[in-house]
Scaffold this active site. Structure first.
Site, PDB file in Angstrom:
ATOM      1  CG  ASP A 267      -2.154   0.903   0.966  1.00 31.90           C
ATOM      2  OD1 ASP A 267      -2.105   1.741   0.034  1.00 31.90           O
ATOM      3  OD2 ASP A 267      -3.146   0.782   1.695  1.00 31.90           O
TER       4      ASP A 267
HETATM    5  C1  BGC Z   1      -5.028   3.291  -0.015  1.00 33.42           C
HETATM    6  C2  BGC Z   1      -5.058   2.282  -1.121  1.00 33.42           C
HETATM    7  C3  BGC Z   1      -4.874   2.978  -2.438  1.00 33.42           C
HETATM    8  C4  BGC Z   1      -3.566   3.756  -2.415  1.00 33.42           C
HETATM    9  C5  BGC Z   1      -3.242   4.466  -3.710  1.00 33.42           C
HETATM   10  C6  BGC Z   1      -3.831   4.210  -0.088  1.00 33.42           C
HETATM   11  O1  BGC Z   1      -3.983   5.235   0.796  1.00 33.42           O
HETATM   12  O2  BGC Z   1      -5.040   2.619   1.226  1.00 33.42           O
HETATM   13  O3  BGC Z   1      -6.269   1.566  -1.094  1.00 33.42           O
HETATM   14  O4  BGC Z   1      -4.906   2.049  -3.484  1.00 33.42           O
HETATM   15  O5  BGC Z   1      -3.639   4.718  -1.377  1.00 33.42           O
HETATM   16  O6  BGC Z   1      -4.073   5.533  -3.933  1.00 33.42           O
END
Ligand code: BGC
Length: 777
Positions: A267
């Site tokens: 993530d």
């Molecule tokens: C989220 C993810 C997301 C990523 C990219 C993170 O803050 O938890 O679900 O895909 O950002 O935007």
């Protein structure tokens, strides 16, 4: 800095080795090993990191989440990724470009799960996969599929269910749909990421059994049914280390035991040790940081990161790259079939609506409707944060939907609410709304009406519709108060219901919600309750389709609606009342262990969360401990009725096939979900839930009087529990009941079969590093 180094490096390579470069391997699907050998250490270290977020206007795809590193000399192109599970998230407009780029705003995950329809999940995934390709990208960062452990988790609208089988199979349908378009899917957030409060640093403490049977199980089903090209690891720590830095989790369980061969991506800005992530098998870190580059480079040089490990990560990244549209040179035209996708949204949106109660008012026959509640005029199509699609996309409002279905919407209220919402907007956002907020913005307080105003509305309409709304978002959990109605909402329901009932007219409540709310305390005051969930850009049409009866509701709840917050055992260990809602947003600055609060004692549910309910999540708890609920898991009414006859079970080796004939015994065409739960013998002695969902099926549209026999398969291995002492999955021999249900509380038919014992040993890994006081039956 990382990028400057890379340019210098490439320039040096270019000058010193022009002829060598001309003959360098060019990446193909069948020469990945040679390309890995041809890469410099610098190139490998770049490839395992992302290239920053693409928020700015000068990015190739502004407003998207990122890309992968290109190495032109080896024929490795950049590939592009974007959120979300509800549709492609990117900026709708671009500098110096008069075109606009509005992808489809599909349905919220909760709506999709409520369809209990793998085919609907496939259609949505396919639509999204197609748009990703046609808008030039490669990789969608979805589906989000964490278990719904608690009704207040801020990202529940992005998730599917409290049950791992329903979550896993809906996610699998979605992944297969995405990948049928040649687009990479990325199921996330792996794993046990069930709260947003302090999400970058919280430790989920989960027993091995609950991990295996509940949290990992959803992913295991999805992986085995759909083989995703990538998986996103989560922010949280799990039983000690960060999930993305745990080799037992990522490699021993998922790669060695499940046989998955795809690429892990972290993530965004997750974890605190890039080298540990590489060693664990977390192939790519996004969006990539300079300090991560330095750490990986140094570790690879001094041998703490063995080159074979780095090469394995690089290889898996290249295996992903060769499947992408950009690698294949796909010529996109920014012109997907948005009309067809809008139709999918409307149909799936309608299919995901759940009829909770109906005292004879629905489908609506009176044509004059009065809409109460701010949400009726400020309809919510999905959650906030990266789980939503582009800002500014249209949402068909409730007013528009009802008018299109030939209802006359009582006009004076439109004027009253327009003014009220404008005044509330000024009060709540005196300096204007922030352009983007990942946490949900505040919503207007309800307007109250005088007796005269209500009297006029009753005279001017045949029925009242009151809409209640709840929006959730990333990086903050909902609070307990948000589960209950606000005083203004309660007053509104009472005043409108009294006024309409006094004249013999009825009231319908619509729940435009992200997750369960209290319904038990007030639903007796209204004549029907419809949980519309959040149905994306066509929601107004989908809701009108159901209210008018042109679509017969067939949605079923993917999670329990409790009577009160706190009734579920899991609620005892959840940050329901933490005031500091900023705790979830640390990733915005790039989480760094040096910036973590140092002097405070670890706090329960903030720094660590003990999953003491163990396997008793959702209906597994309510059912097994005999606790009353407002609406059970799997519940949902129809405008018609169904009978269940000729239930049978046949056995072939280790597979049990359960069949039942479903007949539409009412007067309207409709679809029906058949839920197959299995009850093990001696479940109490074995500390097993009373029954567990093991399969489900949905009929086609059955005309009145028409029947369909549905079949559902269950394997002996599906009935196993995880035995921690033996580190093994075990199915005990005995007579099992196969329960054909219309909800977790309603058994419609039962067949039984003798099951032979079965055992499957696995690695003894992922023990919690504290002693947990686990709930037992
Ligand atoms: C989220 C993810 C997301 C990523 C990219 C993170 O803050 O938890 O679900 O895909 O950002 O935007």
């Amino acid at each position: 800095m990382r990028y400057r180094v890379s340019i210098v490096t490439i320039a040096v390579v270019a000058l010193c080795g022009y002829s060598l470069r001309c003959s360098a391997q060019q990446l193909r699907a069948d020469n990945i090993d040679e390309v890995v050998k041809a890469m410099t250490l610098e190139e490998k270290c770049h490839l395992v990191l992302g290239c920053g977020m693409h928020f700015n206007d000068d990015a190739k795809f502004p407003g998207t989440a990122g890309s992968t590193y290109a190495i032109p000399r080896l024929g490795i192109p950049a590939t592009y990724c974007a959120d979300s599970q509800q549709g492609l998230r990117m900026s709708a407009t671009r500098a110096w470009d008069h075109n606009d780029y509005y992808p489809t705003d599909f349905v919220a995950s909760m709506t999709l799960a409520s369809t209990w329809d793998r085919e609907a999940a496939f259609r949505v995934g396919q639509g999204i996969g197609n748009e990703v390709r046609e808008f030039g990208l490669d990789w969608i960062l979805s589906p989000a599929m964490n278990l719904i452990r608690n009704p207040l988790c801020g990202r529940n609208h992005e998730y599917y269910s409290e049950d791992p089988y329903l979550s896993g199979t809906i996610a699998a349908g979605y992944v297969r749909g995405v990948q049928s378009e040649g687009t990479a899917a990325c199921p996330k957030h792996f794993v046990a990421n069930n709260q947003e409060t302090n999400r970058n640093n919280n430790i989920s403490q989960v027993s091995q059994r609950a991990l295996r049977e509940i949290y990992l199980r959803a992913f295991e089903i999805m992986v085995k049914e759909s083989d995703p090209w990538t998986i996103m690891t989560s922010y949280n720590k799990l039983n000690g280390p960060y999930a993305l830095q745990n080799r037992d989790l990522l490699t021993t369980i998922v790669r060695d035991e499940w046989g998955w061969k795809g690429m892990y991506v972290s993530d965004w800005n997750a974890g605190d040790d890039a080298v540990a992530a590489m060693l664990a098998g977390n192939d790519m870190l996004q969006p990539g940081q300079d300090k991560q580059y330095q750490a990986i480079f140094e570790a690879a040089q001094n041998g703490t990161l063995p080159v074979e490990v780095l090469d394995a990560n690089v290889k898996r990244i290249l295996e992903y790259v060769v499947k992408t549209h950009n690698f294949k040179g796909y010529k996109y035209d920014n012109n997907p079939d948005l009309k067809a996708h809008a139709q999918t949204v409307r149909e799936v949106g309608g299919e995901g609506i759940v009829l909770l109660s109906n005292n004879g008012i629905l489908p609506l026959t009176g044509k004059r409707v009065a809409l109460f509640g701010c949400t009726s005029y400020d309809w919510i199509s999905g959650g906030s944060g990266f789980g939503g699609t582009s800002v500014g996309h249209y949402t068909v409002s409730l007013v528009e939907g009802l008018r299109a279905a030939d209802y006359e919407v009582y006009k004076p209220l439109i004027g009253v609410y327009t003014q009220h919402l404008a005044a509330e907007e000024k009060r709540l956002f005196p300096t204007g709304r922030p352009p983007f907020s990942i946490t949900p913005p505040a919503r207007a307080d309800e307007k109250q009406f005088t007796a005269e105003e209500l009297h006029a509305a009753v005279e001017g309409s045949d029925v009242a519709i009151i809409s209640l709304g709840r929006k959730s978002g990333e990086a903050a959990d909902r609070s307990e108060a948000d589960f209950y109605l606000k005083e203004g909402e309660k007053q509104l329901i009472k005043a409108v219901s009294d006024a309409y009932h006094a004249k013999g007219k009825k009231v319908v409540a619509l729940l435009d919600i992200c997750s369960p709310i209290d319904v038990a305390s007030w639903q007796g005051q209204v004549d029907a309750v419809v949980c519309t969930w959040q149905g994306g850009q066509e929601s107004g049409f989908a809701v009108a389709d159901v209210l008018s009866g042109s679509v017969n509701p067939s949605g079923k709840l993917p999670m329990t609606f409790p009577v009160n917050y706190g009734d579920a055992y899991a609620d005892k260990n959840f940050p329901a009342n933490v005031d500091d809602k900023t705790l979830g947003a640390m990733f915005m600055w790039g989480y760094d262990k040096d910036s973590a609060p140092k002097e405070r004692q670890p706090q329960k549910d903030i720094d660590f969360t003990n999953y003491e309910e163990d396997i008793y999540v959702g209906y597994r708890y309510f059912d097994s401990f005999g606790k009353p609920v407002a609406y059970p898991f799997g519940f949902g009414l129809s405008y018609t009725t169904f009978s269940y006859t000729d239930a049978a079970c046949s056995v072939d080796g280790d597979t049990y096939t359960v069949s039942v004939k479903v007949t539409n015994t009412g007067s309207r065409a409709g679809r029906n979900v058949v839920e197959l739960f299995v009850a093990a013998p001696n479940s109490k002695k074995l500390n097993k839930p009373v029954k567990e969902l093991r399969n489900y099926a949905k009929t086609r549209l059955l005309q009145p009087g028409e029947s369909q026999t549905v079949t559902m398969k269950v394997k002996t291995s599906d009935l196993a529990s995880f035995n921690e002492k033996a580190s093994a999955w075990k199915t005990d021999a005995g007579r099992y009941d196969f329960l054909i249900c219309s909800s977790a509380s309603q058994v419609e038919a039962k067949v039984s079969a003798n099951v032979k014992s079965w055992t499957h040993k696995v690695h003894n890994v992922m023990q919690p590093n504290v002693k947990l006081q686990l709930l037992r039956r």
